[in-house]
Enzyme design. Structure first.
Site, short mmCIF file in Angstrom:
data_model
loop_
_atom_site.label_atom_id
_atom_site.label_comp_id
_atom_site.label_asym_id
_atom_site.label_seq_id
_atom_site.Cartn_x
_atom_site.Cartn_y
_atom_site.Cartn_z
N ASN A 133 0.80 -1.22 0.00
CA ASN A 133 0.00 0.00 0.00
C ASN A 133 0.83 1.28 0.00
O ASN A 133 0.52 2.24 0.70
CB ASN A 133 -0.94 -0.01 1.21
CG ASN A 133 -2.09 0.96 1.06
OD1 ASN A 133 -2.47 1.31 -0.06
ND2 ASN A 133 -2.64 1.40 2.18
N ARG A 138 8.75 5.62 -1.86
CA ARG A 138 8.72 5.51 -0.40
C ARG A 138 9.28 4.19 0.10
O ARG A 138 9.82 4.12 1.20
CB ARG A 138 7.29 5.69 0.12
CG ARG A 138 7.17 6.95 0.93
CD ARG A 138 5.90 6.98 1.74
NE ARG A 138 6.06 6.39 3.04
CZ ARG A 138 5.05 5.83 3.72
NH1 ARG A 138 3.86 5.77 3.16
NH2 ARG A 138 5.24 5.36 4.90
N ARG A 186 3.31 -0.36 9.17
CA ARG A 186 4.07 -1.56 8.85
C ARG A 186 5.09 -1.89 9.92
O ARG A 186 5.64 -3.00 9.95
CB ARG A 186 4.78 -1.39 7.51
CG ARG A 186 3.85 -1.06 6.37
CD ARG A 186 4.61 -0.54 5.16
NE ARG A 186 3.71 0.05 4.19
CZ ARG A 186 3.24 1.28 4.30
NH1 ARG A 186 3.61 2.05 5.32
NH2 ARG A 186 2.40 1.74 3.39
N LYS A 227 0.07 -11.91 -1.88
CA LYS A 227 0.90 -11.17 -2.82
C LYS A 227 2.33 -11.02 -2.33
O LYS A 227 3.29 -11.27 -3.06
CB LYS A 227 0.26 -9.81 -3.10
CG LYS A 227 0.94 -9.03 -4.19
CD LYS A 227 1.98 -8.11 -3.60
CE LYS A 227 2.83 -7.47 -4.68
NZ LYS A 227 3.90 -6.66 -4.08
N PRO A 244 3.26 -13.03 -8.27
CA PRO A 244 2.64 -11.98 -7.44
C PRO A 244 1.61 -11.17 -8.23
O PRO A 244 1.90 -10.66 -9.29
CB PRO A 244 3.83 -11.08 -7.07
CG PRO A 244 5.05 -11.90 -7.34
CD PRO A 244 4.69 -12.84 -8.44
N ASP A 246 -0.39 -8.00 -7.92
CA ASP A 246 -0.73 -6.71 -7.30
C ASP A 246 -1.76 -6.02 -8.18
O ASP A 246 -2.23 -6.60 -9.16
CB ASP A 246 0.53 -5.85 -7.15
CG ASP A 246 1.00 -5.33 -8.48
OD1 ASP A 246 0.92 -6.08 -9.47
OD2 ASP A 246 1.43 -4.17 -8.56
N GLN A 296 5.12 -12.73 -15.01
CA GLN A 296 4.66 -11.68 -14.10
C GLN A 296 5.54 -10.45 -14.19
O GLN A 296 5.05 -9.33 -14.26
CB GLN A 296 4.64 -12.21 -12.65
CG GLN A 296 4.09 -11.24 -11.64
CD GLN A 296 5.12 -10.26 -11.09
OE1 GLN A 296 4.78 -9.28 -10.47
NE2 GLN A 296 6.39 -10.50 -11.31
#
Length: 311
Positions: A133, A138, A186, A227, A244, A246, A296
């Site tokens: 998220n 970042r 987190r 994921k 994965p 996303d 992927q």
DNA sequence: ACCCAGGCCCTTG
DNA sequence: CAAGGGCATGGG
């Protein structure tokens, strides 16, 4: 006259690969790129070529074209580029997988040389827990802060680096410390996972397990779902069938592989549920096979590139 | 101000 | 199961 089997020629685009959302601690100083992988500093010095070709039949790199690529590391590991860019994967099977249909083949041609990267498992786990998220900029920021605060300092080529902390080092971090690294909510995940791995999870043993067994071990950890587990398995635990999904990859699947969603109760263009994730994954593995993970990475890179997203 | 970002956890119905 | 809200934070 050098003879070689074409299938052992591995095309590698190093810069694209290290800037494709798999690893987050590479930076350029002067004319070289330096990357942190666990307790290594990896160094790449490239000429202006984009695509390099390695013949992995030969013990050491040979020149097929005029190749100038220097790769060093601290501490020294002469073989790292073969491991890191997975040059020993079965290139014939990779080619086959990425030529399965016209859609993926076109993407493959466009970004040829994009490689899966084999990472330090602990760093990979923390990286993708931090990746939930948020955006790539970042993620880099958080991981750099973690390294600065808890990783060993080393000097290489006259440049100061911080290695990525190992489990024991990061277990010293309090939730408050981690919040100060910018992790936000987190922080509690990283704290819990570090403790769990330190006390009763041997990451190496996960490499020897079947894909889905290893995955169920990972998803027991607080903060790791479908994921993130797939990212960890694909990028650091030898599970090339991991895929994965996303939001980007899901959009891409809906756009290009809508037929896969027929006859299974999966709705397109909505947030994917846990059950739907497993159904889609099964279809993917049936269709693309043991190297689904490469598909992927190409889909992910392609759709983000088409949307002009930054790395 | 608002929305989004390589999701996951938790609670309700 | 599914649907929905909450979560820290920074950038567009």
């Amino acid at each position: 006259m050098v003879t070689y089997n074409k299938m052992n020629i591995v095309p590698v685009d190093p810069l694209r690969s290290i800037n494709s959302g798999q690893v987050f601690l590479w930076e350029k100083y002067n004319n070289s790129w330096y990357g942190i992988d666990g307790n290594y500093v990896l160094k790449l010095t490239l000429n202006n070529k984009e695509l390099y070709k390695f013949n992995v039949n030969i013990k050491h790199r040979i020149e097929l074209e005029h190749i100038e690529i220097d790769y060093n590391s601290f501490p020294e590991n002469k073989n790292w580029i073969y491991q890191y860019f997975r040059l020993y994967d079965n290139q014939e099977k990779i080619n086959k997988t990425l030529s399965k249909d016209q859609i993926i083949f076109n993407i493959y041609k466009k970004y040829r040389g994009l490689r899966l990267i084999r990472q330090d498992p602990f760093q990979c786990i923390i990286s993708f827990v931090c990746a939930s998220n948020t955006n790539i900029k970042r993620i880099r920021y958080m991981l750099k802060n973690i390294s600065r605060k808890f990783g060993k300092k080393v000097t290489y080529d006259g440049i100061d680096f911080n290695l990525f902390p190992n489990v024991n080092e990061l277990s010293e971090a309090s939730i408050q410390d981690l919040i100060e690294c910018g992790l936000g909510y987190r922080a509690k995940f990283v704290r819990s996972i570090s403790n769990e791995i330190k006390s009763n999870l041997d990451l190496k043993s996960l490499k020897d397990m079947e894909y889905l067994d290893a995955k169920s071990e990972l998803t027991k950890l607080y903060g790791i779902g479908n994921k993130i587990a797939d990212c960890i398995l694909l990028f650091s635990l030898e599970k090339t069938e991991a895929f994965p999904i996303d939001i980007w990859v899901y959009r891409s699947l809906c756009q290009y592989y809508g037929w896969m969603f027929e006859n299974i109760s999966v709705r397109k263009n909505k947030k994917i549920s846990e059950k739907e994730y497993k159904l889609v994954l099964k279809k993917i593995n049936e269709y693309f096979g043991e190297y689904s993970g490469y598909v992927q990475q190409y889909l992910y890179y392609h759709i983000r590139d088409s949307n002009k997203r930054k790395w």
